[in-house]
Design a protein around this motif. Structure first.
Motif, PDB file in Angstrom:
ATOM      1  N   UNK A  50       0.833  -1.201   0.000  1.00 50.07           N
ATOM      2  CA  UNK A  50       0.000   0.000   0.000  1.00 50.07           C
ATOM      3  C   UNK A  50       0.872   1.257   0.000  1.00 50.07           C
ATOM      4  N   UNK A  51       1.949   1.237   0.790  1.00 49.22           N
ATOM      5  CA  UNK A  51       2.866   2.387   0.813  1.00 49.22           C
ATOM      6  C   UNK A  51       3.469   2.632  -0.567  1.00 49.22           C
ATOM      7  N   UNK A  52       3.937   1.560  -1.187  1.00 47.98           N
ATOM      8  CA  UNK A  52       4.552   1.684  -2.511  1.00 47.98           C
ATOM      9  C   UNK A  52       3.530   2.165  -3.544  1.00 47.98           C
ATOM     10  N   UNK A  53       2.329   1.636  -3.475  1.00 47.69           N
ATOM     11  CA  UNK A  53       1.283   2.044  -4.418  1.00 47.69           C
ATOM     12  C   UNK A  53       0.912   3.504  -4.212  1.00 47.69           C
ATOM     13  N   UNK A  54       0.791   3.913  -2.952  1.00 50.41           N
ATOM     14  CA  UNK A  54       0.501   5.335  -2.664  1.00 50.41           C
ATOM     15  C   UNK A  54       1.555   6.227  -3.302  1.00 50.41           C
TER      16      UNK A  54
END
Length: 154
Positions: A50-54
């Motif tokens: 999720x962090x990487x996608x954000x």
């Protein structure tokens, strides 16, 4: 009327680039990043995906480099911890054109689905945001399906 519209646009742009005369509160970029943080934190389990996608999606959405995106998302996360409602963010974003609002909703779905699971709390945040931004329900669903279908193809 045209002069008022130009003044409003100039104020919004000034708020985003930090020029004198900046309005109090969040900029458009901060509001978008804040919504992505709200989605990621909704289920109280922030996955590395999720962090990487954000980060990747905010770079794409706002044409930022990685360092700018990281700083923006860090500021947004800090603000999100003290935010009282989604209205703080959506109030700044209602003047976006419909396609930009739909792109934001799709980006929110991407963050929610990054861990290959859409938690009901994440969906509730996205649904409420779509309502506050006047995104049609059909577009809300289409954005969700686009994210799921694109992930399945990967």
């Amino acid at each position: 009327m045209l002069k008022q519209l130009l003044n409003k646009l100039e104020s919004a742009l000034n708020a985003d680039i930090g020029q004198p005369g900046q309005q109090a509160g969040l900029s458009l970029h901060q509001a978008m990043a804040g919504l992505l943080s709200e989605v990621a934190m909704a289920d109280h389990d922030i996955d590395e995906r999720e962090k990487a996608t954000k980060r990747d999606r905010i770079c794409q959405l706002l044409s930022l480099d990685t360092a700018q995106a990281e700083q923006l998302l860090d500021d947004a996360r800090q603000h999100s911890e003290h935010a009282t409602s989604l209205y703080e963010y959506t109030d700044k974003l209602r003047d976006l054109d419909p396609q930009a609002r739909i792109a934001l909703i799709e980006t929110m779905w991407s963050v929610a689905y990054a861990d290959e699971n859409i938690d009901p709390l994440e969906e509730a945040v996205i649904r409420k945001t779509a309502e506050l931004l006047y995104v049609d329900h059909a577009e809300f669903i289409r954005a969700k399906l686009n994210v799921i279908e694109n992930d399945d193809e990967s």
